[in-house]
Design an enzyme around this catalytic site. Structure first.
Site, PDB file in Angstrom:
ATOM      1  N   HIS A  26       0.845  -1.188   0.000  1.00 42.23           N
ATOM      2  CA  HIS A  26       0.000   0.000   0.000  1.00 42.23           C
ATOM      3  C   HIS A  26       0.883   1.242   0.000  1.00 42.23           C
ATOM      4  O   HIS A  26       2.066   1.188   0.336  1.00 42.23           O
ATOM      5  CB  HIS A  26      -0.943   0.014   1.213  1.00 42.23           C
ATOM      6  CG  HIS A  26      -0.249   0.296   2.512  1.00 42.23           C
ATOM      7  ND1 HIS A  26      -0.057   1.569   3.007  1.00 42.23           N
ATOM      8  CD2 HIS A  26       0.340  -0.538   3.420  1.00 42.23           C
ATOM      9  CE1 HIS A  26       0.586   1.512   4.163  1.00 42.23           C
ATOM     10  NE2 HIS A  26       0.853   0.241   4.436  1.00 42.23           N
ATOM     11  N   CYS A  27       0.298   2.356  -0.431  1.00 45.26           N
ATOM     12  CA  CYS A  27       0.987   3.641  -0.353  1.00 45.26           C
ATOM     13  C   CYS A  27       0.182   4.536   0.579  1.00 45.26           C
ATOM     14  O   CYS A  27      -0.491   4.043   1.482  1.00 45.26           O
ATOM     15  CB  CYS A  27       1.158   4.252  -1.740  1.00 45.26           C
ATOM     16  SG  CYS A  27      -0.377   4.484  -2.634  1.00 45.26           S
ATOM     17  N   ALA A  28       0.185   5.836   0.366  1.00 42.91           N
ATOM     18  CA  ALA A  28      -0.468   6.753   1.306  1.00 42.91           C
ATOM     19  C   ALA A  28      -1.976   6.623   1.313  1.00 42.91           C
ATOM     20  O   ALA A  28      -2.617   6.817   2.351  1.00 42.91           O
ATOM     21  CB  ALA A  28      -0.080   8.193   0.973  1.00 42.91           C
ATOM     22  N   THR A  29      -2.572   6.261   0.157  1.00 39.39           N
ATOM     23  CA  THR A  29      -4.038   6.209   0.086  1.00 39.39           C
ATOM     24  C   THR A  29      -4.573   4.969  -0.618  1.00 39.39           C
ATOM     25  O   THR A  29      -5.786   4.767  -0.661  1.00 39.39           O
ATOM     26  CB  THR A  29      -4.585   7.441  -0.675  1.00 39.39           C
ATOM     27  OG1 THR A  29      -4.028   7.466  -1.992  1.00 39.39           O
ATOM     28  CG2 THR A  29      -4.230   8.734   0.050  1.00 39.39           C
ATOM     29  N   ARG A  30      -3.694   4.122  -1.169  1.00 41.61           N
ATOM     30  CA  ARG A  30      -4.181   3.042  -2.034  1.00 41.61           C
ATOM     31  C   ARG A  30      -3.600   1.680  -1.671  1.00 41.61           C
ATOM     32  O   ARG A  30      -2.451   1.571  -1.270  1.00 41.61           O
ATOM     33  CB  ARG A  30      -3.825   3.339  -3.492  1.00 41.61           C
ATOM     34  CG  ARG A  30      -4.525   4.522  -4.087  1.00 41.61           C
ATOM     35  CD  ARG A  30      -3.799   5.037  -5.312  1.00 41.61           C
ATOM     36  NE  ARG A  30      -2.493   5.584  -4.941  1.00 41.61           N
ATOM     37  CZ  ARG A  30      -1.619   6.080  -5.805  1.00 41.61           C
ATOM     38  NH1 ARG A  30      -1.898   6.093  -7.073  1.00 41.61           N
ATOM     39  NH2 ARG A  30      -0.471   6.547  -5.379  1.00 41.61           N
TER      40      ARG A  30
END
Length: 496
Positions: A26-30
């Site tokens: 995952h990244c910051a929002t996804r």
């Protein structure tokens, strides 16, 4: 985490089950998945989940937009699925199996230039500031610059060149280092190779054109002579040399015993590469770079520049969708080296602004849709700060008509920009702050171009929605500028 249990279970089912997950992170929002069979994911049903704010596929990864709670959702999902997450680099590596050869080449190009962008952006801002204080006659009835009148600002002007020169003249060092890092080879060798391309003992690349052939210094080997020419700010020579060094090192590792590898590999990788860089790769790369830069520059300054600008402004956003936009970084840098600035990058900044303005119109049209606003509002801000993917994949491509409206607005703004001769000092922040990288004499006209990129997509998006032009999926109630709302679901675009 219990609040995401139901959605995490449904997502696992809709994505094709645990057996369809090759890797996840995952990244910051996804949430970012690499799927064994991407077509098994039920995109429509996934987007109906309460926690999901949109989906898109890019660079071989299926990405599910969750929002700021993505870490919590990710933890619950991996617990339920019984899979272990990996880091983003491992996901990128895994995702390459879902990419074509062209996509892999473009991904490699992106990985080379992405680490360099912060420095290039700073360099552009510094050059712009130096232009304002040292190159424009603003004082004493337009006869002197700020630096000429005030000793302090003259010192600032001189000092800032220390940073500007380090970023742009020594750019090959960053490129060869970045290639070594990406290829997993010895990074210090990449740095050394880059330094051999810009060494002070070489004739500076910027002085080559004004130096007589007989005055160019050479290395004299008796039977042959090699010109001592530097490759300051040159992109393609550095890339060719960087890849040669990396592949030589990788090849040597396969058969050189570990006991002598520390001595043999660096020597037989670096020395032949430096020689080839100055004898073969550098001259060839210089000519290729010159050719590319001249073709683009000629297209942007010819009698048909308006057509070139219209097409580029219209098609840049689709290039981002495909990943082809990464090639523009190299072209921009080559233009800067050849012509002291780039007239390509301003159009990129305008395209980003246009995509954000189209999303802004969707926010207006769909006011009250709280779930969508969790994507659309941050996406608009992101666009205006130069990152368009959340806007395009989360909103504009979903409805299509705002995406087209933004492309049209971007095209119009690009024609105005190119027709007015707008030039940027360098690559910058590709949204509203982009004006800081524009050469000061073009501030006013570029500000007008930005206004066009804001107003035209906004109005076109509303018009397209009102009359169902290019609209096949959006039948939600929308707002006009008056108090009355109207619904147009019975007038679908299929009938147009």
């Amino acid at each position: 985490m219990a609040k995401y249990t139901a959605d995490a279970e449904k997502l696992l089912q809709l994505i094709g089950g645990k057996e369809n997950i090759s890797s996840v992170t995952h990244c910051a929002t996804r949430m970012r998945f690499v799927l064994q069979n991407p077509e098994d994911a039920d995109v429509k049903e996934i987007e109906m989940l309460t926690a999901v704010k949109g989906t898109f596929t890019q660079a071989g990864q299926f990405q599910v937009i969750i929002g700021n709670d993505v870490q919590e959702f990710y933890n619950e999902f991996t617990r339920i699925a019984g899979v272990e997450g990996v880091n983003k680099d491992e996901v990128k590596t895994d995702a390459k199996k879902n990419m074509s050869i062209l996509q892999r080449m473009l991904a490699a190009l992106a990985e080379i230039f992405t680490p360099l962008i912060p420095a290039i952006v700073v360099g552009g801002l510094i050059l712009g500031f130096r232009n304002v204080i040292g190159d424009i006659d603003l004082l004493q009835n337009g006869t002197k610059t700020i630096a000429e009148v005030y000793p302090f600002w003259n010192g600032v002007y001189s000092f800032l060149w220390l940073i500007g020169e380090a970023i742009f003249h020594f750019l090959p060092v960053g490129i060869t280092w970045s290639i070594a890092k990406k290829m997993g080879t010895t990074q210090i060798l990449g740095i050394v190779l880059g330094l051999t391309l810009v060494s002070p003992q070489l004739l500076n690349a910027y002085a080559v054109a004004s130096t007589k052939a007989a005055d160019i210094p050479v290395w004299d080997f008796g039977f042959t002579q090699i010109p001592m020419i530097g490759y300051q700010a040159q992109v393609i020579p550095a890339m060719l040399a960087g890849f040669m060094l990396a592949y030589l090192e990788i090849g040597l590792r396969k058969f050189v015993p570990n006991a002598i590898s520390m001595i043999v590999i660096p020597f037989f990788a670096l020395v032949p590469t430096v020689l080839a860089a100055h004898v073969i790769l550098g001259p060839i790369g210089w000519k290729i770079g010159d050719a590319i830069a001249h073709v683009v520059y000629s297209g942007l300054t010819s009698s048909l520049s308006w057509l070139f600008a219209a097409l580029f402004g219209f098609l840049y956003a689709p290039l981002v969708v495909t990943g082809l936009h990464h090639m523009t970084n190299a072209i921009d840098l080559q233009l800067m080296s050849q012509f002291g600035g780039t007239n390509l990058w301003p159009m990129i900044a305008l395209s980003n602004i246009a995509q954000g303005s189209a999303v802004l119109a969707i926010i207006f049209l769909h006011k009250g849709n709280e779930k969508e606003e969790q994507v659309s509002i941050p996406a608009t801000i992101s666009c205006y700060l130069g990152v368009t993917e959340p806007a395009m994949f989360g909103i504009n491509l979903k409805y299509l008509y705002p995406f087209i409206a933004a492309m049209i607005g971007s095209s119009i703004a690009a024609v105005i920009s190119v027709s007015s001769g707008v030039m940027a000092n360098s690559i910058g922040v590709g949204g509203l702050p982009g004006i800081l990288s524009i050469k000061p004499q073009f501030y006013l006209i570029f500000a007008f171009c930005m206004l066009v990129a804001i107003v035209v997509p906004f109005i076109l998006t509303i018009v397209f929605r009102k009359y169902n032009i290019l609209n096949k999926v959006d039948d939600a109630p929308i707002r006009t500028f008056g108090a009355k709302e109207f619904r147009t679901s019975s007038r679908k675009a299929d009938n147009l």
